[in-house]
Motif scaffolding. Sequence first.
Motif, PDB file in Angstrom:
ATOM      1  N   LEU A  90       0.869  -1.174   0.000  1.00  0.00           N
ATOM      2  CA  LEU A  90       0.000   0.000   0.000  1.00  0.00           C
ATOM      3  C   LEU A  90       0.898   1.214   0.000  1.00  0.00           C
ATOM      4  N   LYS A  91       0.626   2.178  -0.878  1.00  0.00           N
ATOM      5  CA  LYS A  91       1.472   3.369  -0.930  1.00  0.00           C
ATOM      6  C   LYS A  91       0.619   4.617  -0.805  1.00  0.00           C
ATOM      7  N   GLY A  92       0.755   5.270   0.309  1.00  0.00           N
ATOM      8  CA  GLY A  92       0.077   6.542   0.523  1.00  0.00           C
ATOM      9  C   GLY A  92      -1.437   6.457   0.422  1.00  0.00           C
ATOM     10  N   ILE A  93      -2.002   5.381   0.989  1.00  0.00           N
ATOM     11  CA  ILE A  93      -3.446   5.163   0.883  1.00  0.00           C
ATOM     12  C   ILE A  93      -4.214   6.099   1.814  1.00  0.00           C
ATOM     13  N   THR A  94      -5.185   6.796   1.254  1.00  0.00           N
ATOM     14  CA  THR A  94      -6.040   7.674   2.045  1.00  0.00           C
ATOM     15  C   THR A  94      -7.499   7.325   1.779  1.00  0.00           C
ATOM     16  N   LYS A  95      -8.283   7.252   2.832  1.00  0.00           N
ATOM     17  CA  LYS A  95      -9.717   6.977   2.681  1.00  0.00           C
ATOM     18  C   LYS A  95     -10.511   7.832   3.658  1.00  0.00           C
ATOM     19  N   ARG A  96     -11.477   8.539   3.107  1.00  0.00           N
ATOM     20  CA  ARG A  96     -12.345   9.385   3.940  1.00  0.00           C
ATOM     21  C   ARG A  96     -13.745   8.815   3.990  1.00  0.00           C
ATOM     22  N   PHE A  97     -14.373   8.902   5.159  1.00  0.00           N
ATOM     23  CA  PHE A  97     -15.816   8.679   5.269  1.00  0.00           C
ATOM     24  C   PHE A  97     -16.414   9.980   5.757  1.00  0.00           C
ATOM     25  N   PRO A  98     -17.727  10.151   5.586  1.00  0.00           N
ATOM     26  CA  PRO A  98     -18.327  11.413   6.038  1.00  0.00           C
ATOM     27  C   PRO A  98     -17.868  11.753   7.459  1.00  0.00           C
ATOM     28  N   GLY A  99     -17.113  12.831   7.593  1.00  0.00           N
ATOM     29  CA  GLY A  99     -16.707  13.283   8.908  1.00  0.00           C
ATOM     30  C   GLY A  99     -15.501  12.584   9.498  1.00  0.00           C
ATOM     31  N   VAL A 100     -14.978  11.572   8.841  1.00  0.00           N
ATOM     32  CA  VAL A 100     -13.864  10.811   9.407  1.00  0.00           C
ATOM     33  C   VAL A 100     -12.775  10.628   8.356  1.00  0.00           C
ATOM     34  N   LEU A 101     -11.546  10.816   8.783  1.00  0.00           N
ATOM     35  CA  LEU A 101     -10.414  10.468   7.936  1.00  0.00           C
ATOM     36  C   LEU A 101      -9.957   9.096   8.423  1.00  0.00           C
ATOM     37  N   ALA A 102     -10.436   8.041   7.756  1.00  0.00           N
ATOM     38  CA  ALA A 102     -10.221   6.694   8.278  1.00  0.00           C
ATOM     39  C   ALA A 102      -8.787   6.231   8.066  1.00  0.00           C
ATOM     40  N   ASN A 103      -8.233   6.535   6.906  1.00  0.00           N
ATOM     41  CA  ASN A 103      -6.849   6.187   6.598  1.00  0.00           C
ATOM     42  C   ASN A 103      -6.165   7.417   6.040  1.00  0.00           C
ATOM     43  N   ASP A 104      -5.014   7.742   6.603  1.00  0.00           N
ATOM     44  CA  ASP A 104      -4.309   8.946   6.184  1.00  0.00           C
ATOM     45  C   ASP A 104      -2.921   8.560   5.705  1.00  0.00           C
ATOM     46  N   ARG A 105      -2.727   8.518   4.415  1.00  0.00           N
ATOM     47  CA  ARG A 105      -1.434   8.240   3.777  1.00  0.00           C
ATOM     48  C   ARG A 105      -0.731   7.023   4.402  1.00  0.00           C
ATOM     49  N   ILE A 106      -1.357   5.890   4.284  1.00  0.00           N
ATOM     50  CA  ILE A 106      -0.808   4.667   4.882  1.00  0.00           C
ATOM     51  C   ILE A 106       0.139   3.979   3.895  1.00  0.00           C
ATOM     52  N   ASP A 107       1.306   3.589   4.382  1.00  0.00           N
ATOM     53  CA  ASP A 107       2.216   2.735   3.619  1.00  0.00           C
ATOM     54  C   ASP A 107       2.323   1.404   4.348  1.00  0.00           C
ATOM     55  N   LEU A 108       2.256   0.326   3.586  1.00  0.00           N
ATOM     56  CA  LEU A 108       2.298  -0.990   4.223  1.00  0.00           C
ATOM     57  C   LEU A 108       2.779  -1.979   3.169  1.00  0.00           C
ATOM     58  N   ALA A 109       3.662  -2.895   3.569  1.00  0.00           N
ATOM     59  CA  ALA A 109       4.157  -3.873   2.599  1.00  0.00           C
ATOM     60  C   ALA A 109       4.067  -5.275   3.187  1.00  0.00           C
ATOM     61  N   LEU A 110       3.503  -6.205   2.422  1.00  0.00           N
ATOM     62  CA  LEU A 110       3.399  -7.591   2.867  1.00  0.00           C
ATOM     63  C   LEU A 110       4.367  -8.434   2.047  1.00  0.00           C
ATOM     64  N   ARG A 111       5.144  -9.266   2.751  1.00  0.00           N
ATOM     65  CA  ARG A 111       6.142 -10.085   2.052  1.00  0.00           C
ATOM     66  C   ARG A 111       5.803 -11.561   2.220  1.00  0.00           C
ATOM     67  N   PRO A 112       6.148 -12.361   1.205  1.00  0.00           N
ATOM     68  CA  PRO A 112       5.887 -13.800   1.328  1.00  0.00           C
ATOM     69  C   PRO A 112       6.664 -14.378   2.508  1.00  0.00           C
ATOM     70  N   GLY A 113       6.025 -15.300   3.215  1.00  0.00           N
ATOM     71  CA  GLY A 113       6.699 -15.956   4.329  1.00  0.00           C
ATOM     72  C   GLY A 113       6.753 -15.122   5.594  1.00  0.00           C
ATOM     73  N   GLU A 114       6.013 -14.018   5.603  1.00  0.00           N
ATOM     74  CA  GLU A 114       6.111 -13.130   6.756  1.00  0.00           C
ATOM     75  C   GLU A 114       4.721 -12.907   7.367  1.00  0.00           C
ATOM     76  N   VAL A 115       4.632 -12.930   8.688  1.00  0.00           N
ATOM     77  CA  VAL A 115       3.394 -12.552   9.364  1.00  0.00           C
ATOM     78  C   VAL A 115       3.512 -11.088   9.755  1.00  0.00           C
ATOM     79  N   HIS A 116       2.745 -10.263   9.096  1.00  0.00           N
ATOM     80  CA  HIS A 116       2.799  -8.828   9.355  1.00  0.00           C
ATOM     81  C   HIS A 116       1.609  -8.462  10.236  1.00  0.00           C
ATOM     82  N   VAL A 117       1.922  -7.968  11.421  1.00  0.00           N
ATOM     83  CA  VAL A 117       0.834  -7.630  12.340  1.00  0.00           C
ATOM     84  C   VAL A 117       0.458  -6.175  12.178  1.00  0.00           C
TER      85      VAL A 117
END
Lengths: 508, 308, 363
Positions: A10-37
Amino acid sequence: MTTTAPILALKGITKRFPGVLANDRIDLALRPGEVHVLLGENGAGKSTIVAMLSGLIQPDSGRIEIEGRPVTIRSPRHALSLGIGTVFQHSMLVPSLTVAENLLLGAPWWRRPARREMAARLGEIAAGLGMAVRPEMRAGDLSLGEQQQAEILRALVRGGRVLILDESTSMLTPDGIAELGALMRRMAGQGLAILFITHKLGEAVSFGDRISVLKLGRKVGEIPPERIRGEETVGEVLEMMFGARTAGAADTAPPAPPRPGRRLVVEGLSLPARDGAPALEGISFDVAPGEILGIAGIDGNGQRELAEALAGQRRAGGRVLVDGRDLSAQGVGGRRRAGLRYLTDDRLGEGTVGAFPVSLNLVLKEVGAPPFWRAGLERRAVIDAHARDRVRAFDVRTPGVATPVGRLSGGNIQKVILARELVPGARVVVFSKPTYGLDLANARATHQRIRDLAAQGIAVVLISTDLEELLALSHRIAVMSGGRIAGIVANDAEARARIGRLMVGVAA
Amino acid sequence: MLTEAFLAALLYGAVTAAVPLLLAGLGEQMSEKAGVLNIGIEGMMIAGAFAGFFVAYHSGSLWAGFGGGILAGMAVALVMALLCVGLGLNQIVIGIGLTLGFEGLTALMHHFLFSRTYPRLPAAEALAIPLLDRIPVLGGALFNHPPVVYLAVLAVPGMAFLYRRTQLGLNLQAAGDRPAALDVAGVDVTATRFAAVLTTGAFAGLGGAYLACVGAGIFVPFVTNGAGFMGIVLAMLARGRPVWVLAGAMLFGICLALTTAAQVAGVNLPTDVIQMLPFLAVMVMLVLFGRRASLPAALGIPYERGAR
Amino acid sequence: MNTDARADGAGATGQGAVAAAALGALRAGLMAAVPILLALLLAGLLLMAFGKDPLAYYGYVVRRGLLSPSGLEQTLTRMAPLLLIAAGLIVAFRAGIWNLGIDGQFMLGALAAAASGPALSGVIPGWAVLTVAAGLGALAAMAWSVLPALLRAFQGVNEIITTLMMSFLGLSLANALVKLVFRDPATTVPQTRTLPVDERLPRLFETTVSSGLVIGLVAVVAVHLMMTRTAFGLRLRIVGAGPRAAVHAGLDLPWLTVAVFALSAALAGLAGAVDVLGVYGNIRADWNPGFGLVVIPVVFLARLNGFAAIGFVFLFSMLSIGGESAARRLGVPTVFTLVLVAIVLIVLAVAEWLDQRARARRA
């Protein structure tokens, strides 16, 4: 562990709902063989990420990349075809279909369901991971743990490369949680990229290869595999989540000792099983003035039935006494007047009526009673004045007392319920999962309120599936299993281990 | 009175009367399985009845009439699906609106087109099934009907096969029981329900066309006379199993046939009394076994992604 | 379904509230008027398709149903049963119970009145005849709703199916009783004995309007006030909000469910009784005005609000009385009214959806 290229990013993901900024510029990377919490409080924006990755909603800006190529995940079907499988927090199995049929959902509609082939493939995959499933069972007849395994298998059967587990431990026993952890390890070992979403710190540290922390829609930190080291990590994460290392301390202050006496006495409470709800059998306990009795147990072991039987919503055998007065023959109203109050966890729909204004919801359990009604006629001025009073006293954030309660946030709906139940005269208060779904600030305020009630000499019955909450607040903890009290333990250093044993039916 | 001829005539009449109810019940069952309480089915039937009659009369072909009836039923169903599945409007309100509207509209069209001439269709030709029609009593009663009757009965195993042996069957069940599960499995809940409602329309339209073209041979206003509502009752009682719709439809059919037979036999009892029998039977069944009739969990609730 | 009538602005104060209320009323008025005009337009196009002049038709309907004295009197008289049925439906729907068995309840109420009225005539005073007959009408309908009520309250059996069945059953039973038990031996067509004109419900002032209108108006207003202003009404609305909330609030759900059925059916039965005692004086076999199904859209158009229901019932009544005259004069059958009501209902439902979506966008 070597760092491989991310399969999903995920690169710079932003998501708004009415009145809420639910996700603000999120970066996240999932790799094979890895448990990402992905760790965060309720309302931190975890569910929004799950919804976007499973194709239920689309981000407003930013991009999602799979193996370096940007993709738009258009729909759940598209997510599955991209190899992203999700196990949702709430069961996504059709109860009236068998496990195999559930897993077959999504195949072209004109085909014949390949039940036998599916069962065979399931058996194969399950055996490889050391799981046991019964493909011909109706999903509705499975235990919650079995349902979850079926949902994990669903993600794998489709050839998933990325597995998302959303709050998957909330319904499991301590043993079940450990088992899930081991399973995640094995799946990661087979090269899967796993995103494990939780709000429980302990799980994050023990299961995760990498931990990302979300707070109020923003990612506030990431701990790579080489830096995950037991207690040290815990401190680091706490600092990310709460700003200061000591932030958690205030919430774990030991409660004041209870006073002598028996304020609430429950004797041999029993209820026949009905509509799939478990029975209650011979429930007996008592609670002293100022005491907080925790009720632990995995969801669905009779806690709801116990709460409803105490509140008078279900007619049950046995006796319930408050300050020596037998309330067994009383209904909801009588018990409430006698000082027995019940706060349900189903806040919108059971606890309040969403379409009704705040003012009416505040007198919902006193319909027809003076001073709000006289000769059956509503006295709106009195009701509104009372409502303004309670709204002020409990700091309910609402545009007005005429606002429909359904338009308020979860925390404010909880305050409306608190304001209604904690009117003067309370002697015994039964809480059902009081902080479920609340953000940290509201959860803490609720915890403080529960302590304050005990300090006033009120007997508190605290039903919760969150063991940390129970350990932080209770004097004693009763464990429910299969509609019985498996045992009551004092809240001491041994409590956690003994409760775990009691939950799975081993004597403490 | 209980001669063979009487029994044969009774059974024959029962089948004739049962077919529209069977079609309505099978159609409604499909919608209900998918979670749509289709109260508009009466409107779909009456539209099918008028269109079926209109097309059959002008083309001279009964089969063209059935085709017209099916299309008309599906057209009404399309409105229902757009409003209730697409926009999520209240299914009962829209259903009643469509029923009233099309009862009125067809009566209006009848008035302007046929009220002077009252044209009739020739009686539908029966297709005797070789050998089987020679069975005493039963043969003539069961195996000497217009072909569409056999089709309607064949639809029963057909639907059972669809529900049990196809992915579509699983999809329908999921759409009614836990639509969110279907959604995350990658199947479009809205499309599934659309398909179910349109199929209901096709069945109801055919049932209506049968009523006008085969049953009456003429279109009169309000000719369906509650057959759609009976279909709703049958579908709710049958709990998802097509064969129970058939059984229920036959029960009602026999009672309706008894009414006619009693008149022919000169029994001095108002038809109303016999007409009460099937309803009485169903009420008794509900009183005895009605405990929590198992309806789909999401019946009547529009699906909205993310809402719980 | 918006079952709560309290406006958003009720908590605001002073001039702001007045302005907000005025704006709200204007908005509600527009929300009703625009779709109705649109529906009239659509229905007018339909008339044109059949070669009829819609303006002439509408004009004639308004003249006969509203502007001519005798037409207006008929319109007002027709309102009586419709208002009573509307009152019964408002109680049921606000409590979340789908009483779709109005027609059967109406007919049994009418039958009870038609059977008892003429029989008691001359035995007890006139006012007592009317009271007893109307009361029996309400009771008969109430009795007919007991089975669906108990099945719903204690067994959880869906009331849509049971009330529909009981309705079919009730219609047949009423017909059978007219023919077998209460038949007037003096007539050739099967019908009940007739209550003499001067013993029927009194007429209002110097007109032909039956005083049933007053009963209907009182019933609707009383039901509206009961639902919005009393503890009992609030309890029913909580039941309508869902069984979980009702049980949590300590309400006796089964008893309230039975009470809703009884009240709703009693009003439907009273509607039948008032129609017989005020207008017809008897029942002919196979008579069934089928009011139940047409009043359902009307109360939904009124959004289950009693006062709005009066307006819509008046409108519907005028359309059907005017439509009956137009049928004879212009050759447009009365069923056109049904089409018109259905179009209004659907257009209004869509308009409401558009309105809600627009609001959600702005938020």
